[in-house]
Motif scaffolding. Sequence first.
Motif, PDB file in Angstrom:
ATOM      1  N   THR A  40       0.821  -1.221   0.000  1.00  0.00           N
ATOM      2  CA  THR A  40       0.000   0.000   0.000  1.00  0.00           C
ATOM      3  C   THR A  40       0.854   1.269   0.000  1.00  0.00           C
ATOM      4  O   THR A  40       0.323   2.356   0.212  1.00  0.00           O
ATOM      5  CB  THR A  40      -0.939   0.010   1.216  1.00  0.00           C
ATOM      6  N   ARG A  41       2.159   1.153  -0.232  1.00  0.00           N
ATOM      7  CA  ARG A  41       2.997   2.350  -0.323  1.00  0.00           C
ATOM      8  C   ARG A  41       2.718   3.074  -1.634  1.00  0.00           C
ATOM      9  O   ARG A  41       2.706   2.450  -2.698  1.00  0.00           O
ATOM     10  CB  ARG A  41       4.481   1.978  -0.216  1.00  0.00           C
ATOM     11  N   ARG A  42       2.508   4.373  -1.567  1.00  0.00           N
ATOM     12  CA  ARG A  42       2.138   5.140  -2.741  1.00  0.00           C
ATOM     13  C   ARG A  42       2.924   6.441  -2.815  1.00  0.00           C
ATOM     14  O   ARG A  42       3.133   7.121  -1.803  1.00  0.00           O
ATOM     15  CB  ARG A  42       0.630   5.473  -2.719  1.00  0.00           C
ATOM     16  N   ALA A  43       3.366   6.792  -4.033  1.00  0.00           N
ATOM     17  CA  ALA A  43       4.088   8.047  -4.250  1.00  0.00           C
ATOM     18  C   ALA A  43       3.108   9.213  -4.174  1.00  0.00           C
ATOM     19  O   ALA A  43       1.918   9.062  -4.493  1.00  0.00           O
ATOM     20  CB  ALA A  43       4.769   8.025  -5.613  1.00  0.00           C
ATOM     21  N   PRO A  44       3.572  10.391  -3.764  1.00  0.00           N
ATOM     22  CA  PRO A  44       2.693  11.562  -3.737  1.00  0.00           C
ATOM     23  C   PRO A  44       2.138  11.866  -5.128  1.00  0.00           C
ATOM     24  O   PRO A  44       2.827  11.709  -6.139  1.00  0.00           O
ATOM     25  CB  PRO A  44       3.616  12.690  -3.251  1.00  0.00           C
ATOM     26  N   LEU A  45       0.893  12.311  -5.182  1.00  0.00           N
ATOM     27  CA  LEU A  45       0.257  12.622  -6.462  1.00  0.00           C
ATOM     28  C   LEU A  45       1.025  13.678  -7.246  1.00  0.00           C
ATOM     29  O   LEU A  45       1.074  13.633  -8.478  1.00  0.00           O
ATOM     30  CB  LEU A  45      -1.186  13.079  -6.235  1.00  0.00           C
ATOM     31  N   GLU A  46       1.647  14.629  -6.529  1.00  0.00           N
ATOM     32  CA  GLU A  46       2.352  15.705  -7.230  1.00  0.00           C
ATOM     33  C   GLU A  46       3.576  15.200  -7.994  1.00  0.00           C
ATOM     34  O   GLU A  46       4.122  15.927  -8.831  1.00  0.00           O
ATOM     35  CB  GLU A  46       2.758  16.807  -6.252  1.00  0.00           C
ATOM     36  N   ASN A  47       4.004  13.963  -7.716  1.00  0.00           N
ATOM     37  CA  ASN A  47       5.153  13.395  -8.432  1.00  0.00           C
ATOM     38  C   ASN A  47       4.743  12.544  -9.629  1.00  0.00           C
ATOM     39  O   ASN A  47       5.591  11.936 -10.275  1.00  0.00           O
ATOM     40  CB  ASN A  47       5.987  12.525  -7.481  1.00  0.00           C
ATOM     41  N   MET A  48       3.454  12.478  -9.932  1.00  0.00           N
ATOM     42  CA  MET A  48       2.970  11.490 -10.899  1.00  0.00           C
ATOM     43  C   MET A  48       2.654  12.056 -12.280  1.00  0.00           C
ATOM     44  O   MET A  48       2.042  11.377 -13.099  1.00  0.00           O
ATOM     45  CB  MET A  48       1.757  10.751 -10.317  1.00  0.00           C
ATOM     46  N   LYS A  49       3.072  13.293 -12.554  1.00  0.00           N
ATOM     47  CA  LYS A  49       2.952  13.885 -13.893  1.00  0.00           C
ATOM     48  C   LYS A  49       1.527  13.746 -14.444  1.00  0.00           C
ATOM     49  O   LYS A  49       1.315  13.308 -15.583  1.00  0.00           O
ATOM     50  CB  LYS A  49       3.961  13.249 -14.850  1.00  0.00           C
ATOM     51  N   ILE A  50       0.572  14.136 -13.616  1.00  0.00           N
ATOM     52  CA  ILE A  50      -0.831  13.916 -13.955  1.00  0.00           C
ATOM     53  C   ILE A  50      -1.294  14.817 -15.093  1.00  0.00           C
ATOM     54  O   ILE A  50      -1.904  14.340 -16.063  1.00  0.00           O
ATOM     55  CB  ILE A  50      -1.713  14.102 -12.706  1.00  0.00           C
ATOM     56  N   GLU A  51      -1.024  16.094 -15.001  1.00  0.00           N
ATOM     57  CA  GLU A  51      -1.503  17.005 -16.046  1.00  0.00           C
ATOM     58  C   GLU A  51      -0.846  16.716 -17.382  1.00  0.00           C
ATOM     59  O   GLU A  51      -1.503  16.763 -18.425  1.00  0.00           O
ATOM     60  CB  GLU A  51      -1.275  18.461 -15.621  1.00  0.00           C
ATOM     61  N   GLU A  52       0.459  16.405 -17.355  1.00  0.00           N
ATOM     62  CA  GLU A  52       1.141  16.040 -18.608  1.00  0.00           C
ATOM     63  C   GLU A  52       0.546  14.758 -19.200  1.00  0.00           C
ATOM     64  O   GLU A  52       0.366  14.646 -20.408  1.00  0.00           O
ATOM     65  CB  GLU A  52       2.636  15.843 -18.362  1.00  0.00           C
ATOM     66  N   GLY A  53       0.231  13.812 -18.304  1.00  0.00           N
ATOM     67  CA  GLY A  53      -0.365  12.558 -18.763  1.00  0.00           C
ATOM     68  C   GLY A  53      -1.737  12.762 -19.368  1.00  0.00           C
ATOM     69  O   GLY A  53      -2.060  12.192 -20.418  1.00  0.00           O
ATOM     70  N   LYS A  54      -2.555  13.589 -18.721  1.00  0.00           N
ATOM     71  CA  LYS A  54      -3.894  13.852 -19.255  1.00  0.00           C
ATOM     72  C   LYS A  54      -3.822  14.561 -20.606  1.00  0.00           C
ATOM     73  O   LYS A  54      -4.624  14.269 -21.514  1.00  0.00           O
ATOM     74  CB  LYS A  54      -4.696  14.679 -18.260  1.00  0.00           C
ATOM     75  N   ALA A  55      -2.869  15.487 -20.763  1.00  0.00           N
ATOM     76  CA  ALA A  55      -2.710  16.182 -22.044  1.00  0.00           C
ATOM     77  C   ALA A  55      -2.299  15.200 -23.139  1.00  0.00           C
ATOM     78  O   ALA A  55      -2.814  15.253 -24.269  1.00  0.00           O
ATOM     79  CB  ALA A  55      -1.673  17.299 -21.904  1.00  0.00           C
ATOM     80  N   PHE A  56      -1.379  14.291 -22.827  1.00  0.00           N
ATOM     81  CA  PHE A  56      -0.944  13.279 -23.795  1.00  0.00           C
ATOM     82  C   PHE A  56      -2.106  12.370 -24.167  1.00  0.00           C
ATOM     83  O   PHE A  56      -2.300  12.034 -25.351  1.00  0.00           O
ATOM     84  CB  PHE A  56       0.206  12.457 -23.213  1.00  0.00           C
ATOM     85  N   MET A  57      -2.884  11.961 -23.167  1.00  0.00           N
ATOM     86  CA  MET A  57      -4.031  11.089 -23.429  1.00  0.00           C
ATOM     87  C   MET A  57      -5.037  11.762 -24.347  1.00  0.00           C
ATOM     88  O   MET A  57      -5.548  11.140 -25.295  1.00  0.00           O
ATOM     89  CB  MET A  57      -4.686  10.687 -22.107  1.00  0.00           C
ATOM     90  N   LYS A  58      -5.329  13.018 -24.104  1.00  0.00           N
ATOM     91  CA  LYS A  58      -6.276  13.749 -24.950  1.00  0.00           C
ATOM     92  C   LYS A  58      -5.777  13.838 -26.380  1.00  0.00           C
ATOM     93  O   LYS A  58      -6.530  13.640 -27.337  1.00  0.00           O
ATOM     94  CB  LYS A  58      -6.510  15.140 -24.376  1.00  0.00           C
ATOM     95  N   GLU A  59      -4.485  14.090 -26.521  1.00  0.00           N
ATOM     96  CA  GLU A  59      -3.881  14.216 -27.856  1.00  0.00           C
ATOM     97  C   GLU A  59      -3.910  12.899 -28.620  1.00  0.00           C
ATOM     98  O   GLU A  59      -4.044  12.878 -29.845  1.00  0.00           O
ATOM     99  CB  GLU A  59      -2.439  14.694 -27.711  1.00  0.00           C
ATOM    100  N   HIS A  60      -3.829  11.778 -27.899  1.00  0.00           N
ATOM    101  CA  HIS A  60      -3.729  10.463 -28.543  1.00  0.00           C
ATOM    102  C   HIS A  60      -5.005   9.632 -28.430  1.00  0.00           C
ATOM    103  O   HIS A  60      -5.003   8.434 -28.732  1.00  0.00           O
ATOM    104  CB  HIS A  60      -2.552   9.690 -27.956  1.00  0.00           C
ATOM    105  N   GLY A  61      -6.106  10.240 -28.020  1.00  0.00           N
ATOM    106  CA  GLY A  61      -7.385   9.536 -27.997  1.00  0.00           C
ATOM    107  C   GLY A  61      -7.468   8.413 -26.991  1.00  0.00           C
ATOM    108  O   GLY A  61      -8.103   7.383 -27.248  1.00  0.00           O
TER     109      GLY A  61
END
Length: 287
Positions: A40-61
């Motif tokens: 159950t060890r989890r990295a902080p959300l701020e380290n997970m490149k969320i906004e960059e990932g969402k932008a990439f996902m939107k660009e690639h469908g």
Amino acid sequence: MALKLGSHVSIAKGLLGAAKEAASYGSNTFMIYTGAPQNTRRAPLENMKIEEGKAFMKEHGIDDIVVHAPYIVNLASYKPHIYELGISFLTNEIQRAQALGANYIVLHPGAYTDRDVDYGLQRIAHALNQILQQESDLFICLETMAGKGTEIGRNFEELASIIEKVEKNDKIGVCFDTCHTHDSGYDIVHDFDGVMEEFDRVIGLDRLKVFHLNGSLNPRGARKDRHANIDADETNPRGKDYIGFETLHKIVHHPVAQNKPLILETPWLDATTNLYKEEIAMLREPR
């Protein structure tokens, strides 16, 4: 109608890394664990490149992604420290999954170990009633299980019993795992339509939110839960697939699977070789 087909991918390089890995396989959806599946060890959300990932996902469908809860969560446990850990972890994991943009969190219901199945069913429902006190747009998807040991979810009736006991069950769905369902005894190879009719009668097709696509290394009803690569035969180093490509292709293109995340969890052959790109291409191709 849309075909949403992908696989499990790594979150080690954040959401952006997961999305790039999915795109490299020709996926338009994917599944992640938000950390190691064994703890159950989890990295902080701020380290997970969320906004960059969402932008990439939107660009690639890529969209409609899935989070899988770690295996060690056991909401059927009678041991207070295990039970309370599961409740507190899942409560936080739902928030993390929503931050990552996931619509579903897949959960192995649990194992009753030294008690009995009725105790386990009640225990799981009680835990879900606590977890669902928070507001959420995300579905908790109980996974169909193979029936090994004392695990719960080996038949549709057990999942329906949990759902009926949950007060806010409008946010409870089901993840249909092909290997698990086959291994638990359902004949998805020769009568998938009949299995879906039974699912609809016992649970309701409106609860069916996610598919896990796997072959099985064991005959129907073996209750073993050993995933196989698609259409592997006796020459395959991991053994023969008893479900087969034709069945999985039929499921992928069946009306009940449209617009739902279809997630491959087939094995890697070794430390460096996985077949996700090849298997996704095979399954996507119309016949």
